[in-house]
Scaffold this active site. Structure first.
Site, mmCIF file in Angstrom:
data_model
loop_
_atom_site.group_PDB
_atom_site.id
_atom_site.type_symbol
_atom_site.label_atom_id
_atom_site.label_comp_id
_atom_site.label_asym_id
_atom_site.label_seq_id
_atom_site.Cartn_x
_atom_site.Cartn_y
_atom_site.Cartn_z
ATOM 1 N N ASN A 7 0.850 -1.185 -0.126
ATOM 2 C CA ASN A 7 -0.130 -0.078 -0.164
ATOM 3 C C ASN A 7 1.000 1.357 0.049
ATOM 4 O O ASN A 7 1.721 1.366 1.016
ATOM 5 C CB ASN A 7 -0.850 -0.051 1.323
ATOM 6 C CG ASN A 7 -1.864 1.146 1.418
ATOM 7 O OD1 ASN A 7 -1.346 2.230 0.976
ATOM 8 N ND2 ASN A 7 -3.084 0.874 1.580
ATOM 9 N N HIS A 10 0.713 6.475 1.782
ATOM 10 C CA HIS A 10 1.635 7.461 2.341
ATOM 11 C C HIS A 10 2.932 8.134 1.712
ATOM 12 O O HIS A 10 3.496 8.987 2.193
ATOM 13 C CB HIS A 10 1.892 6.778 3.678
ATOM 14 C CG HIS A 10 0.810 6.383 4.510
ATOM 15 N ND1 HIS A 10 -0.160 7.273 4.805
ATOM 16 C CD2 HIS A 10 0.176 5.198 4.949
ATOM 17 C CE1 HIS A 10 -1.107 6.875 5.611
ATOM 18 N NE2 HIS A 10 -1.133 5.492 5.475
ATOM 19 N N ARG A 18 2.743 18.959 0.665
ATOM 20 C CA ARG A 18 3.412 20.142 -0.051
ATOM 21 C C ARG A 18 2.868 20.363 -1.382
ATOM 22 O O ARG A 18 3.220 21.640 -1.955
ATOM 23 C CB ARG A 18 5.219 19.637 -0.186
ATOM 24 C CG ARG A 18 5.911 19.498 1.095
ATOM 25 C CD ARG A 18 5.824 20.892 1.923
ATOM 26 N NE ARG A 18 6.887 21.857 1.327
ATOM 27 C CZ ARG A 18 8.054 21.836 1.633
ATOM 28 N NH1 ARG A 18 8.327 21.134 2.732
ATOM 29 N NH2 ARG A 18 8.765 22.590 1.149
ATOM 30 N N HIS A 43 -5.823 3.463 -1.526
ATOM 31 C CA HIS A 43 -7.060 3.692 -1.209
ATOM 32 C C HIS A 43 -7.431 5.124 -1.470
ATOM 33 O O HIS A 43 -6.913 6.154 -0.840
ATOM 34 C CB HIS A 43 -6.876 3.637 0.496
ATOM 35 C CG HIS A 43 -8.351 3.724 1.278
ATOM 36 N ND1 HIS A 43 -8.327 3.470 2.472
ATOM 37 C CD2 HIS A 43 -9.623 4.027 0.573
ATOM 38 C CE1 HIS A 43 -9.789 3.720 2.727
ATOM 39 N NE2 HIS A 43 -10.258 4.180 1.661
ATOM 40 N N ARG A 45 -9.951 7.810 -1.152
ATOM 41 C CA ARG A 45 -10.672 8.321 0.299
ATOM 42 C C ARG A 45 -11.759 9.447 -0.359
ATOM 43 O O ARG A 45 -11.377 10.112 -1.501
ATOM 44 C CB ARG A 45 -10.074 8.801 1.395
ATOM 45 C CG ARG A 45 -9.232 7.602 2.035
ATOM 46 C CD ARG A 45 -8.642 8.103 3.070
ATOM 47 N NE ARG A 45 -8.381 7.044 4.208
ATOM 48 C CZ ARG A 45 -9.002 6.817 4.958
ATOM 49 N NH1 ARG A 45 -10.161 7.125 5.187
ATOM 50 N NH2 ARG A 45 -8.674 5.649 5.769
ATOM 51 N N ARG A 49 -7.435 12.733 0.643
ATOM 52 C CA ARG A 49 -6.412 13.386 1.516
ATOM 53 C C ARG A 49 -4.838 12.681 1.095
ATOM 54 O O ARG A 49 -4.142 13.359 1.521
ATOM 55 C CB ARG A 49 -6.648 12.928 2.815
ATOM 56 C CG ARG A 49 -6.281 11.530 3.284
ATOM 57 C CD ARG A 49 -6.478 11.459 4.942
ATOM 58 N NE ARG A 49 -7.696 11.354 5.102
ATOM 59 C CZ ARG A 49 -8.353 10.399 6.262
ATOM 60 N NH1 ARG A 49 -7.355 9.742 6.860
ATOM 61 N NH2 ARG A 49 -9.566 10.658 6.418
ATOM 62 N N GLU A 73 -8.639 -0.010 -2.699
ATOM 63 C CA GLU A 73 -9.590 0.299 -1.590
ATOM 64 C C GLU A 73 -10.458 1.583 -1.587
ATOM 65 O O GLU A 73 -10.013 2.489 -2.095
ATOM 66 C CB GLU A 73 -8.758 0.292 -0.434
ATOM 67 C CG GLU A 73 -7.815 -1.034 0.085
ATOM 68 C CD GLU A 73 -6.853 -0.580 1.048
ATOM 69 O OE1 GLU A 73 -6.870 0.646 1.607
ATOM 70 O OE2 GLU A 73 -6.145 -1.432 1.397
ATOM 71 N N THR A 104 -8.672 3.525 8.261
ATOM 72 C CA THR A 104 -9.716 2.581 8.541
ATOM 73 C C THR A 104 -9.677 2.079 9.657
ATOM 74 O O THR A 104 -8.814 1.360 10.122
ATOM 75 C CB THR A 104 -9.747 1.764 7.291
ATOM 76 O OG1 THR A 104 -9.362 2.369 5.915
ATOM 77 C CG2 THR A 104 -11.077 0.966 7.234
ATOM 78 N N GLU A 158 -11.145 -9.495 3.222
ATOM 79 C CA GLU A 158 -9.753 -9.194 3.913
ATOM 80 C C GLU A 158 -10.163 -8.967 5.570
ATOM 81 O O GLU A 158 -10.923 -8.166 5.744
ATOM 82 C CB GLU A 158 -9.310 -7.756 3.274
ATOM 83 C CG GLU A 158 -8.035 -7.487 3.981
ATOM 84 C CD GLU A 158 -7.265 -6.096 3.013
ATOM 85 O OE1 GLU A 158 -7.111 -6.327 1.805
ATOM 86 O OE2 GLU A 158 -6.788 -5.365 3.830
ATOM 87 N N HIS A 199 -3.975 -4.415 7.473
ATOM 88 C CA HIS A 199 -3.963 -3.321 8.503
ATOM 89 C C HIS A 199 -3.145 -3.229 9.815
ATOM 90 O O HIS A 199 -3.284 -4.080 10.569
ATOM 91 C CB HIS A 199 -5.453 -2.829 9.000
ATOM 92 C CG HIS A 199 -5.777 -1.417 9.365
ATOM 93 N ND1 HIS A 199 -5.297 -0.709 10.265
ATOM 94 C CD2 HIS A 199 -6.312 -0.500 8.506
ATOM 95 C CE1 HIS A 199 -5.612 0.579 10.137
ATOM 96 N NE2 HIS A 199 -5.859 0.795 9.141
ATOM 97 N N HIS A 222 1.569 1.538 5.947
ATOM 98 C CA HIS A 222 2.142 2.378 6.996
ATOM 99 C C HIS A 222 3.394 1.940 7.504
ATOM 100 O O HIS A 222 4.247 2.759 7.323
ATOM 101 C CB HIS A 222 1.221 2.478 8.030
ATOM 102 C CG HIS A 222 1.507 3.843 9.021
ATOM 103 N ND1 HIS A 222 2.031 3.697 10.232
ATOM 104 C CD2 HIS A 222 1.552 5.244 8.708
ATOM 105 C CE1 HIS A 222 2.251 4.786 10.743
ATOM 106 N NE2 HIS A 222 1.860 5.653 10.017
HETATM 107 N N1 PXP Z 1 -6.179 -3.005 4.090
HETATM 108 C C1 PXP Z 1 -7.168 -2.114 4.138
HETATM 109 C C2 PXP Z 1 -8.570 -2.628 3.909
HETATM 110 C C3 PXP Z 1 -6.700 -0.799 4.430
HETATM 111 O O1 PXP Z 1 -7.715 0.219 4.718
HETATM 112 C C4 PXP Z 1 -5.517 -0.468 4.870
HETATM 113 C C5 PXP Z 1 -5.241 0.979 5.241
HETATM 114 O O2 PXP Z 1 -5.418 1.851 4.079
HETATM 115 C C6 PXP Z 1 -4.390 -1.243 4.501
HETATM 116 C C7 PXP Z 1 -4.846 -2.642 4.171
HETATM 117 C C8 PXP Z 1 -2.943 -1.041 4.982
HETATM 118 O O3 PXP Z 1 -2.953 -0.830 6.230
HETATM 119 P P1 PXP Z 1 -1.637 -0.274 6.947
HETATM 120 O O4 PXP Z 1 -1.124 0.893 6.308
HETATM 121 O O5 PXP Z 1 -1.933 0.128 8.343
HETATM 122 O O6 PXP Z 1 -0.597 -1.335 6.781
#
Ligand code: PXP
Length: 248
Positions: A7, A10, A18, A43, A45, A49, A73, A104, A158, A199, A222
């Site tokens: 993912n 970030h 910026r 994701h 959103r 963001r 996502e 989430t 998931e 997550h 993350h």
């Molecule tokens: N899976 C889903 C459904 C999520 O919403 C997220 C966060 O966007 C992740 C996985 C990844 O989570 P993390 O960034 O905490 O690893």
């Protein structure tokens, strides 16, 4: 083989802070694939963001370059459903979305009849719009909720691993989580669909889960971006220092 979804939300968080063109999501997706990712997860959103609409098709092009997959996502929101249909990801993972949340914070509530029917309609719209699309649902490891999945046309669930991951960091007893994931897997496998996790996961909490053989796919963001700071910060500063010294 266990599939790894990286993912890269970030990377976009830093870019959006910026309003610049860097760091590039396309470059981040390439690095992920060059180093073993099976898919990119992003994701989109409602408040945009981090990931922007144009990122979805840009990252999709990178997945095609590497013959890999894009997992989008998203919440069940009309505007986002339109973007998903236009950009045709390989997977959509439907998640609950609340504008105030930092991330989430839980799985979809399939026990609420109104919510269930909204999710059901969204799945139908998505699958009609993109016939090859596979859909997963982000859910808590709760049998009452998971039983509702059989009435929906989805390809995987998931499981929300946020509480497990926090318990792992706190060195709490993990056995209740393992027992719950095992029961959840048995139920989901009876339905013949995929069993994914995501997550809050770190390297160590992921390895502990892999040893248990519950999940086929992990989506991690993350922690990967956080740990990358320590694998890159030193060399970036060193290179800048060397260039400063060489140029004065
Ligand atoms: N899976 C889903 C459904 C999520 O919403 C997220 C966060 O966007 C992740 C996985 C990844 O989570 P993390 O960034 O905490 O690893």
């Amino acid at each position: 083989m266990i599939r790894l979804g990286v993912n890269i939300d970030h990377v976009a968080t830093i870019r959006q802070a910026r309003g610049e063109e860097y760091p590039s999501l396309v470059a981040a997706a390439r690095v992920a694939f060059q180093n073993g990712a099976d898919q990119i997860t992003i994701h989109l959103r409602e408040d945009r963001r981090h990931i922007q609409d144009t990122d979805v098709s840009a990252v999709k092009l990178v997945t095609r370059e590497f013959s890999k997959q894009l997992n989008l996502e998203m919440g069940c929101n009309d505007d986002i459903i339109r973007v998903a249909i236009d950009s045709k990801p390989d997977w959509v993972c439907l998640v609950p979305e609340n504008r105030q949340e930092r991330t989430t914070e839980g799985g979809l509530n399939l026990l609420d009849a109104k919510n269930f029917s909204h999710i059901k309609d969204s799945i139908i719209r998505l699958k009609e719009g993109v016939p090859s699309l596979k859909v997963s649902l982000f859910l808590e490891s709760n049998l009452e909720i998971l039983k509702k999945v059989k009435d929906l046309h989805v390809d995987a669930v998931e499981i929300h691993t946020g509480d497990y991951a926090r318990a792992f960091l706190n060195e709490d007893d993990l056995e209740p989580y393992f027992a719950s994931f095992k029961r959840a897997k048995e139920l989901i496998k009876e339905m013949g669909i995929g069993f994914h996790a995501g997550h809050g996961l770190t390297h160590d909490s992921t390895v502990a889960l892999i040893k248990k053989h519950f999940f086929e796919e992990f989506n991690i963001g993350h922690w990967i971006i956080s740990d990358s700071i320590f694998y890159g910060l030193g060399s970036v500063i060193k290179k800048l220092r060397e260039s400063i010294n060489a140029s004065c």
